[in-house]
Design a protein around this motif. Sequence first.
Motif, PDB file in Angstrom:
ATOM      1  N   HIS A 116       0.884  -1.167   0.000  1.00  0.00           N
ATOM      2  CA  HIS A 116       0.000   0.000   0.000  1.00  0.00           C
ATOM      3  C   HIS A 116       0.922   1.217   0.000  1.00  0.00           C
ATOM      4  CE1 HIS A 116      -3.375  -2.637   1.029  1.00  0.00           C
ATOM      5  NE2 HIS A 116      -2.589  -3.184   1.946  1.00  0.00           N
ATOM      6  N   PRO A 117       1.131   1.863  -1.147  1.00  0.00           N
ATOM      7  CA  PRO A 117       2.225   2.842  -1.258  1.00  0.00           C
ATOM      8  C   PRO A 117       1.970   4.210  -0.654  1.00  0.00           C
ATOM      9  CG  PRO A 117       1.093   2.634  -3.366  1.00  0.00           C
ATOM     10  CD  PRO A 117       0.482   1.603  -2.450  1.00  0.00           C
ATOM     11  N   SER A 118       0.733   4.694  -0.678  1.00  0.00           N
ATOM     12  CA  SER A 118       0.486   6.105  -0.343  1.00  0.00           C
ATOM     13  C   SER A 118       0.409   6.384   1.150  1.00  0.00           C
ATOM     14  CB  SER A 118      -0.815   6.581  -1.002  1.00  0.00           C
ATOM     15  OG  SER A 118      -0.745   6.483  -2.405  1.00  0.00           O
ATOM     16  N   GLY A 119      -0.087   5.426   1.924  1.00  0.00           N
ATOM     17  CA  GLY A 119      -0.395   5.674   3.330  1.00  0.00           C
ATOM     18  C   GLY A 119       0.796   5.985   4.201  1.00  0.00           C
ATOM     19  N   ALA A 120       1.981   5.529   3.810  1.00  0.00           N
ATOM     20  CA  ALA A 120       3.181   5.810   4.595  1.00  0.00           C
ATOM     21  C   ALA A 120       3.819   7.132   4.216  1.00  0.00           C
ATOM     22  CB  ALA A 120       4.201   4.678   4.418  1.00  0.00           C
ATOM     23  N   GLU A 152       8.349   6.095  -5.412  1.00  0.00           N
ATOM     24  CA  GLU A 152       9.372   5.514  -6.276  1.00  0.00           C
ATOM     25  C   GLU A 152      10.350   4.627  -5.509  1.00  0.00           C
ATOM     26  OE1 GLU A 152      11.555   5.095 -10.008  1.00  0.00           O
ATOM     27  OE2 GLU A 152       9.496   5.653  -9.482  1.00  0.00           O
ATOM     28  N   VAL A 153      10.799   5.102  -4.364  1.00  0.00           N
ATOM     29  CA  VAL A 153      11.745   4.334  -3.563  1.00  0.00           C
ATOM     30  C   VAL A 153      11.126   2.991  -3.156  1.00  0.00           C
ATOM     31  CG1 VAL A 153      12.822   4.245  -1.265  1.00  0.00           C
ATOM     32  CG2 VAL A 153      13.167   6.234  -2.733  1.00  0.00           C
ATOM     33  N   GLN A 154       9.847   2.998  -2.792  1.00  0.00           N
ATOM     34  CA  GLN A 154       9.186   1.736  -2.432  1.00  0.00           C
ATOM     35  C   GLN A 154       9.166   0.768  -3.611  1.00  0.00           C
ATOM     36  OE1 GLN A 154       5.461   2.201   0.046  1.00  0.00           O
ATOM     37  NE2 GLN A 154       5.822   4.354  -0.376  1.00  0.00           N
ATOM     38  N   GLY A 155       8.800   1.282  -4.782  1.00  0.00           N
ATOM     39  CA  GLY A 155       8.723   0.433  -5.966  1.00  0.00           C
ATOM     40  C   GLY A 155      10.067  -0.132  -6.368  1.00  0.00           C
ATOM     41  N   ARG A 156      11.099   0.701  -6.333  1.00  0.00           N
ATOM     42  CA  ARG A 156      12.436   0.228  -6.703  1.00  0.00           C
ATOM     43  C   ARG A 156      12.906  -0.880  -5.768  1.00  0.00           C
ATOM     44  NH1 ARG A 156      14.133   1.593 -11.869  1.00  0.00           N
ATOM     45  NH2 ARG A 156      13.259   3.652 -12.348  1.00  0.00           N
ATOM     46  N   HIS A 172       4.569  -7.610   6.536  1.00  0.00           N
ATOM     47  CA  HIS A 172       3.646  -6.700   5.867  1.00  0.00           C
ATOM     48  C   HIS A 172       4.460  -5.641   5.124  1.00  0.00           C
ATOM     49  CE1 HIS A 172      -0.084  -3.897   6.263  1.00  0.00           C
ATOM     50  NE2 HIS A 172      -0.167  -4.645   5.183  1.00  0.00           N
ATOM     51  N   PRO A 173       4.414  -5.582   3.803  1.00  0.00           N
ATOM     52  CA  PRO A 173       5.306  -4.706   3.036  1.00  0.00           C
ATOM     53  C   PRO A 173       5.294  -3.231   3.425  1.00  0.00           C
ATOM     54  CG  PRO A 173       4.292  -6.294   1.582  1.00  0.00           C
ATOM     55  CD  PRO A 173       3.615  -6.461   2.917  1.00  0.00           C
ATOM     56  N   PRO A 174       4.124  -2.618   3.741  1.00  0.00           N
ATOM     57  CA  PRO A 174       4.192  -1.195   4.105  1.00  0.00           C
ATOM     58  C   PRO A 174       5.085  -0.923   5.308  1.00  0.00           C
ATOM     59  CG  PRO A 174       1.924  -1.836   3.679  1.00  0.00           C
ATOM     60  CD  PRO A 174       2.731  -3.097   3.695  1.00  0.00           C
ATOM     61  N   SER A 175       5.225  -1.893   6.191  1.00  0.00           N
ATOM     62  CA  SER A 175       6.070  -1.691   7.362  1.00  0.00           C
ATOM     63  C   SER A 175       7.551  -1.730   7.006  1.00  0.00           C
ATOM     64  CB  SER A 175       5.776  -2.761   8.418  1.00  0.00           C
ATOM     65  OG  SER A 175       6.261  -4.034   8.004  1.00  0.00           O
ATOM     66  N   VAL A 176       7.859  -2.231   5.815  1.00  0.00           N
ATOM     67  CA  VAL A 176       9.249  -2.341   5.371  1.00  0.00           C
ATOM     68  C   VAL A 176       9.550  -1.271   4.320  1.00  0.00           C
ATOM     69  CG1 VAL A 176      10.949  -3.862   4.280  1.00  0.00           C
ATOM     70  CG2 VAL A 176       9.340  -4.786   5.948  1.00  0.00           C
ATOM     71  N   VAL A 177       9.031  -1.455   3.100  1.00  0.00           N
ATOM     72  CA  VAL A 177       9.316  -0.462   2.051  1.00  0.00           C
ATOM     73  C   VAL A 177       8.644   0.875   2.364  1.00  0.00           C
ATOM     74  CG1 VAL A 177       9.734  -2.165   0.256  1.00  0.00           C
ATOM     75  CG2 VAL A 177       7.410  -1.306   0.590  1.00  0.00           C
ATOM     76  N   GLY A 178       7.506   0.837   3.060  1.00  0.00           N
ATOM     77  CA  GLY A 178       6.829   2.086   3.428  1.00  0.00           C
ATOM     78  C   GLY A 178       7.667   2.954   4.343  1.00  0.00           C
ATOM     79  N   THR A 179       8.416   2.329   5.251  1.00  0.00           N
ATOM     80  CA  THR A 179       9.273   3.080   6.161  1.00  0.00           C
ATOM     81  C   THR A 179      10.366   3.805   5.392  1.00  0.00           C
ATOM     82  OG1 THR A 179       8.853   1.432   7.880  1.00  0.00           O
ATOM     83  CG2 THR A 179      10.739   2.880   8.207  1.00  0.00           C
ATOM     84  N   GLN A 198      21.438   9.378   2.551  1.00  0.00           N
ATOM     85  CA  GLN A 198      21.999   8.038   2.713  1.00  0.00           C
ATOM     86  C   GLN A 198      21.921   7.590   4.171  1.00  0.00           C
ATOM     87  OE1 GLN A 198      25.682   7.800   0.633  1.00  0.00           O
ATOM     88  NE2 GLN A 198      26.021   5.640   1.044  1.00  0.00           N
ATOM     89  N   LYS A 199      22.189   8.513   5.094  1.00  0.00           N
ATOM     90  CA  LYS A 199      22.078   8.198   6.521  1.00  0.00           C
ATOM     91  C   LYS A 199      20.633   7.865   6.880  1.00  0.00           C
ATOM     92  CE  LYS A 199      25.777  11.339   8.058  1.00  0.00           C
ATOM     93  NZ  LYS A 199      26.031  12.617   8.772  1.00  0.00           N
ATOM     94  N   ALA A 200      19.700   8.653   6.360  1.00  0.00           N
ATOM     95  CA  ALA A 200      18.284   8.439   6.695  1.00  0.00           C
ATOM     96  C   ALA A 200      17.811   7.067   6.246  1.00  0.00           C
ATOM     97  CB  ALA A 200      17.426   9.537   6.072  1.00  0.00           C
ATOM     98  N   LEU A 201      18.229   6.634   5.061  1.00  0.00           N
ATOM     99  CA  LEU A 201      17.851   5.304   4.575  1.00  0.00           C
ATOM    100  C   LEU A 201      18.401   4.216   5.491  1.00  0.00           C
ATOM    101  CD1 LEU A 201      18.406   5.753   0.723  1.00  0.00           C
ATOM    102  CD2 LEU A 201      16.218   5.584   1.909  1.00  0.00           C
ATOM    103  N   ALA A 202      19.659   4.392   5.914  1.00  0.00           N
ATOM    104  CA  ALA A 202      20.273   3.387   6.788  1.00  0.00           C
ATOM    105  C   ALA A 202      19.532   3.278   8.117  1.00  0.00           C
ATOM    106  CB  ALA A 202      21.735   3.752   7.028  1.00  0.00           C
ATOM    107  N   ILE A 203      19.169   4.424   8.687  1.00  0.00           N
ATOM    108  CA  ILE A 203      18.446   4.429   9.960  1.00  0.00           C
ATOM    109  C   ILE A 203      17.053   3.818   9.776  1.00  0.00           C
ATOM    110  CG2 ILE A 203      17.506   5.893  11.791  1.00  0.00           C
ATOM    111  CD1 ILE A 203      19.771   7.933  10.975  1.00  0.00           C
ATOM    112  N   ALA A 204      16.408   4.166   8.670  1.00  0.00           N
ATOM    113  CA  ALA A 204      15.047   3.681   8.422  1.00  0.00           C
ATOM    114  C   ALA A 204      14.997   2.156   8.332  1.00  0.00           C
ATOM    115  CB  ALA A 204      14.490   4.303   7.143  1.00  0.00           C
ATOM    116  N   VAL A 205      16.027   1.537   7.768  1.00  0.00           N
ATOM    117  CA  VAL A 205      16.039   0.079   7.655  1.00  0.00           C
ATOM    118  C   VAL A 205      15.953  -0.564   9.043  1.00  0.00           C
ATOM    119  CG1 VAL A 205      17.425  -1.925   6.990  1.00  0.00           C
ATOM    120  CG2 VAL A 205      17.229   0.022   5.442  1.00  0.00           C
ATOM    121  N   SER A 206      16.586   0.052  10.033  1.00  0.00           N
ATOM    122  CA  SER A 206      16.534  -0.515  11.387  1.00  0.00           C
ATOM    123  C   SER A 206      15.204  -0.241  12.087  1.00  0.00           C
ATOM    124  CB  SER A 206      17.691   0.042  12.236  1.00  0.00           C
ATOM    125  OG  SER A 206      18.901  -0.608  11.902  1.00  0.00           O
TER     126      SER A 206
END
Length: 484
Positions: A116-120, A152-156, A172-179, A198-206
């Motif tokens: 669900h791409p938009s809600g996040a 776009e980032v979620q789709g990629r 649940h994908p929104p909890s992963v790619v949505g973040t 780049q830092k924000a992406l690294a932090i978001a993965v955790s």
Amino acid sequence: MQIHSECITVLTLFPLKSVTESFAKVIHGLKVGHLTDHVIQRSKRMILDTLGVGFLGTSTEVFHKANAYSKIYSSNVSSTVWGQPTLRLPPTYAAFVNGVAIHSMDFDDTWHPATHPSGAVLPVLLALSEALPPSPKFSGLDLLLAFNVGIEVQGRLMNFSKDANDIPKRFHPPSVVGTLGSAAAASKMLGLSMTNCQKALAIAVSHAGAPMANAATQTKPLHMGNAARHGIEAVFLAMLGLQGNKQVLDTQTGFGAFYTNYSPKVLPNLDSYTWLLDQQDVAFKCFPAHLATHWVADAAASVRKHLVTDRAMFPTEHIERIVLRIPDVRYVNRPFPDSEHEARHSFQYVACAMLLDGGVTVSSFHKDQINRPQVRELLGKVELEHPQDNLPNFNTLYCELSVTLKDGATFTERSDTFYGHWRKPLSQKDLEAKFRANASRMLSCDAVERLIKIVDNLEGLEDCSVLTSLLKGPSPSEMISQSI
């Protein structure tokens, strides 16, 4: 040996760009000029639909619980909780509760690969736009750009794994790619440097991840709210200099930990960049339930035409058995759902509701509807079959539904594509009708029509405060005035 030594020297001087770095470059570098007319039109439809289901979701029990929890936080900077004229929260928690509202009925848009791409993303941008200084103004084009960066980032990320093409089983994908989409959108909106992106992406993965075990419960909507909140938190921490793994999207122990066959690739250069939303539209739901149930409803509606005489449905006692030939999706296999959340994730319930009522709506998932004797009787007659060619994939699945009567007559219909799927998209008229039905529960008719007009002309909006000012809903005095 000399050639080999020279190759090592060249690679040292000009190291290959990492996948994570390429994401940061795209987030930082994409400009309004990269947006295409197609992407703008599709994303405006997504924004309007997401606002509508968000307003509707403020009536749910899970929203009220999340809202009550978030009130313990206070800040000098605050943002609107949609449809709540007397309540404002820090932007992080406004994004959280608005994200919960959007997914509280499973009524939000769905993409392929499945998420669900938009809600996040949208709650993050609207909350931050209110928290930013009034100058410079945040325009509609700024909103569209940041929104599409988050999508776009979620789709990629989902396209780096074959597993992502199927309806999820583990998380649940929104909890992963949505973040990460939330973090990317916030990074773009706040103008982060490439290094901080780049830092924000690294932090978001955790911050990412939530198990599918909580599907069909009140906890599932929290996945969307947490994705929105955690993305903002990752960006704020990156701005404070918090360090993360610079290769987090490159490695199996980074983002690859979520997928069994993760194969990341460097993103295209900005001068030749193409948007995934240009290539793949989203699905908009006509009723609030798991997307796979929409094929079931479509097939059941066709079968029902054979069972109706003089506008009345055959008595349920005349039905011997109901067979659904669908993919094997365990968490949507709920023979006797006991709650609205279980019913939204039940092939069986949606089939019976459509056969009995000729339609599935918001009220179909109320407790009194789920527990009707006719419904419970029909549920006991439903059988599931899983044909080998019917894979759990939103782009290829189908539903074949058969009803056999006690006199031996059998009626069978098949749905390959329901109305609202990206192959058979909702008309703009019907999308706006859905928005009106959802948003009018919280907003005045005037505010609803103004929001439709603003979103339709979003690329020409000079100041997004015109949009956000309408999200809070009418004040108590205005509500009294309207009722009079």
